[in-house]
Design a protein around this motif. Structure first.
Motif, short mmCIF file in Angstrom:
data_model
loop_
_atom_site.label_atom_id
_atom_site.label_comp_id
_atom_site.label_asym_id
_atom_site.label_seq_id
_atom_site.Cartn_x
_atom_site.Cartn_y
_atom_site.Cartn_z
N LYS A 104 -8.34 -17.35 9.17
CA LYS A 104 -9.48 -16.51 9.21
C LYS A 104 -10.34 -15.96 7.98
N GLY A 105 -9.46 -16.05 7.01
CA GLY A 105 -10.09 -15.58 5.68
C GLY A 105 -9.55 -13.98 5.56
N LEU A 106 -10.49 -13.26 4.74
CA LEU A 106 -10.10 -11.77 4.69
C LEU A 106 -10.63 -11.10 5.76
N LEU A 107 -9.42 -10.29 6.43
CA LEU A 107 -9.82 -9.49 7.55
C LEU A 107 -10.31 -8.04 7.18
N ALA A 108 -9.84 -7.67 6.31
CA ALA A 108 -10.18 -6.25 5.80
C ALA A 108 -9.63 -5.78 4.33
N HIS A 109 -10.28 -4.85 3.68
CA HIS A 109 -9.83 -4.45 2.47
C HIS A 109 -10.34 -2.85 2.29
N VAL A 110 -9.38 -2.16 1.48
CA VAL A 110 -9.73 -0.78 1.25
C VAL A 110 -9.31 -0.39 -0.23
N LEU A 111 -9.99 0.45 -0.73
CA LEU A 111 -9.85 1.00 -2.17
C LEU A 111 -9.77 2.32 -2.38
N HIS A 112 -8.80 2.87 -3.26
CA HIS A 112 -9.13 4.27 -3.65
C HIS A 112 -9.14 4.06 -5.41
N MET A 150 -1.17 -17.59 8.90
CA MET A 150 -0.21 -16.65 8.26
C MET A 150 -1.18 -15.34 7.62
N ILE A 151 -0.59 -14.10 8.21
CA ILE A 151 -1.54 -12.99 7.85
C ILE A 151 -0.53 -12.12 6.82
N VAL A 152 -1.25 -11.77 5.69
CA VAL A 152 -0.54 -11.40 4.54
C VAL A 152 -1.10 -9.90 4.24
N LEU A 153 -0.34 -8.71 4.02
CA LEU A 153 -0.77 -7.56 3.65
C LEU A 153 -0.73 -7.65 2.09
N GLY A 154 -1.78 -7.41 1.22
CA GLY A 154 -1.75 -7.26 -0.23
C GLY A 154 -1.69 -5.97 -0.79
N ILE A 155 -0.83 -5.68 -1.62
CA ILE A 155 -0.90 -4.38 -2.32
C ILE A 155 -1.26 -4.31 -3.93
N GLU A 156 -2.24 -3.81 -4.39
CA GLU A 156 -2.50 -3.85 -5.81
C GLU A 156 -2.31 -2.20 -6.27
N PHE A 201 -4.56 -12.68 -1.15
CA PHE A 201 -4.84 -14.08 -1.19
C PHE A 201 -3.94 -14.99 -2.10
N ALA A 202 -3.68 -14.30 -3.40
CA ALA A 202 -2.66 -15.08 -4.11
C ALA A 202 -1.30 -15.14 -3.59
N GLY A 203 -0.90 -14.04 -3.10
CA GLY A 203 0.34 -14.08 -2.27
C GLY A 203 0.57 -15.13 -0.94
N CYS A 204 -0.57 -15.02 -0.51
CA CYS A 204 -0.72 -16.02 0.94
C CYS A 204 -0.18 -17.33 0.23
N LEU A 205 -1.07 -17.61 -0.74
CA LEU A 205 -0.89 -19.14 -1.06
C LEU A 205 0.65 -19.46 -1.45
N ARG A 206 1.22 -18.29 -2.15
CA ARG A 206 2.64 -18.45 -2.65
C ARG A 206 3.69 -18.49 -1.44
N LEU A 207 3.39 -17.53 -0.54
CA LEU A 207 4.26 -17.49 0.69
C LEU A 207 4.03 -18.82 1.47
N ALA A 243 -9.69 -14.74 -7.15
CA ALA A 243 -10.58 -14.18 -6.62
C ALA A 243 -11.82 -14.90 -6.45
N PRO A 244 -12.28 -15.63 -7.25
CA PRO A 244 -13.66 -16.43 -6.88
C PRO A 244 -13.37 -17.30 -5.76
N LEU A 245 -12.18 -17.76 -5.52
CA LEU A 245 -11.79 -18.80 -4.41
C LEU A 245 -12.05 -18.18 -2.97
N LEU A 246 -12.10 -16.78 -3.06
CA LEU A 246 -12.15 -15.94 -1.71
C LEU A 246 -13.63 -16.29 -1.20
#
Ligand code: KG4
Ligand code: ZN
Length: 342
Positions: free
Chosen positions: A22-30, A1-7, A311-317, A118-121
């Motif tokens: 596959k784990g975390l594919l990419a992340h960006v932050l502003h 399952m591939i999930v987009l996360g938005i904070e 990550f948290a959202g993926c577990l719930r989905l 987050a530590p579980l990533l």
């Protein structure tokens, strides 16, 4: 399952793509630090506007970096609370609209659950059950975690959160915003033996915290010595050092007490103050001495980010959870009310 996360709960716009295989594919932050710096703290309306400006361009960027197109997404996770309501609404609206346009589910994520997981990533993440110390700008708490989504709060701050106390202490010495990392950096050049600050609420049983007195203690020390000193920078550094030492010591005492009380040998630490080097070092030392494991998120995932939400959202989905079309963002949202992830 591939999930987009938005904070988007406060002053960082964070997006990430997480793949359950596959784990975390990419992340960006502003970061909005520059927007709020001249006001000495976060201005909610400016935060919302800045999120709106950056959310869509960052969504495109993160998909690009992950090497996937939006039609490959299986779900969207977004921070629904707690946080600044306008900031939350900005992220939630984009998340819900994208999910609707792509006909995929969207799931609400509790910001603090995001931090906690987050530590579980990271590689070598501990198994359940464990004790979690969450130390951020808005919360300081200890939770007994038996299962994902099931968080029993066994201790918490009765006033200022640890990060908030860092920020306020820094501000009163004219160190600007955000003060925590600046104060921590300054503490490195402070003289350890000049001041000794109290360790609040450690001389009585219990796992609650109180950091506001420590902040006042720092203020009084600053006022008392400021006139007489010919080296204000050194005075600031010495106070920063004593303050940080007191916060770290207090957190260590409560963590050890919590592990003993629960009968557990695994501790995870998360939230912005988890980036503090002295806290990280001292907890690792304490863990070695008393035979408990300590896991932190990688440095950049201690503070707000999209990866923890994806990550948290993926577990719930994956557990079949998602929410209907209405947008229900909340400024306050007790963590104990979350539904467990089966
Ligand atoms: O988790 P976070 O990004 O936001 C909330 O959810 O609140 O935490 C931000 C907090 C701020 O108070 C910041 O000053 C503090 O974490 N912080 C630090 C350090 N880096 C960030 N505090 C102490 N030492 C640091 N290195
Ligand atoms: Zn946070």
């Amino acid at each position: 399952m591939i999930v987009l996360g938005i904070e988007s709960s406060c002053d960082e716009t964070g997006l990430a793509v997480y793949d359950s295989e596959k784990g975390l594919l990419a992340h960006v932050l502003h970061s909005q630090v520059e927007v709020h710096a001249e006001y000495g703290g976060v201005v909610p309306e400016l935060a919302s506007r800045d999120h709106i400006r950056y959310l869509l361009p960052l969504a495109e960027k993160v998909l690009d970096q992950a090497g996937i197109c939006r039609h490959e997404l299986d779900g969207i996770a977004y921070t629904a609370g707690p946080g600044l309501i306008g900031a939350l609404m900005s992220g939630a609206s984009v998340a819900r609209s994208l999910a609707w346009a792509l006909s995929i589910p969207a799931v609400e994520v509790h910001h603090m659950e995001g931090h906690l997981l987050a530590p579980l990533l990271e590689a070598g993440a501990p198994e359940l059950p464990f004790v979690a110390l969450l130390v951020s700008g808005g919360h300081t708490l200890l939770a007994q975690v038996e299962a994902i989504g099931s968080y029993e709060i066994i201790g918490q701050s009765l006033d200022d959160a640890a990060g908030e106390a860092f920020d306020k202490t820094a501000k009163m010495m004219g160190l600007g915003y955000p003060g925590g990392p600046v104060l921590a950096k300054l503490a490195e050049t402070g003289r350890k033996d000049r001041f000794k600050f109290p360790r609040p609420m450690t001389d009585r049983p219990g796992l609650d915290f109180s950091f506001s007195g420590l902040k006042t203690f720092a203020l009084n020390t600053w006022m008392q010595h400021r006139q007489a000193t010919d080296d204000e920078d050194q005075l600031r550094a010495d106070i920063a050092c004593a303050f940080e030492d007191a916060v770290v010591d207090t957190l260590l005492i409560k963590c050890r007490r919590a592990l003993q009380q629960v009968g557990c040998h695994r501790l995870i630490v998360a939230g912005g103050v988890g980036a503090n080097q002295r806290l990280r070092q001292r907890l690792h030392q304490l863990g070695k001495k008393h035979r408990f494991s300590v896991n932190f998120p990688r440095f950049e995932f201690c503070t707000d980010n999209g990866a923890m939400i994806a990550f948290a959202g993926c577990l719930r989905l994956q557990a079949g959870q998602s929410q209907a079309l209405d947008i229900d963002a909340r400024a306050r949202w007790p963590m104990e009310n979350l539904s467990p992830v089966e």
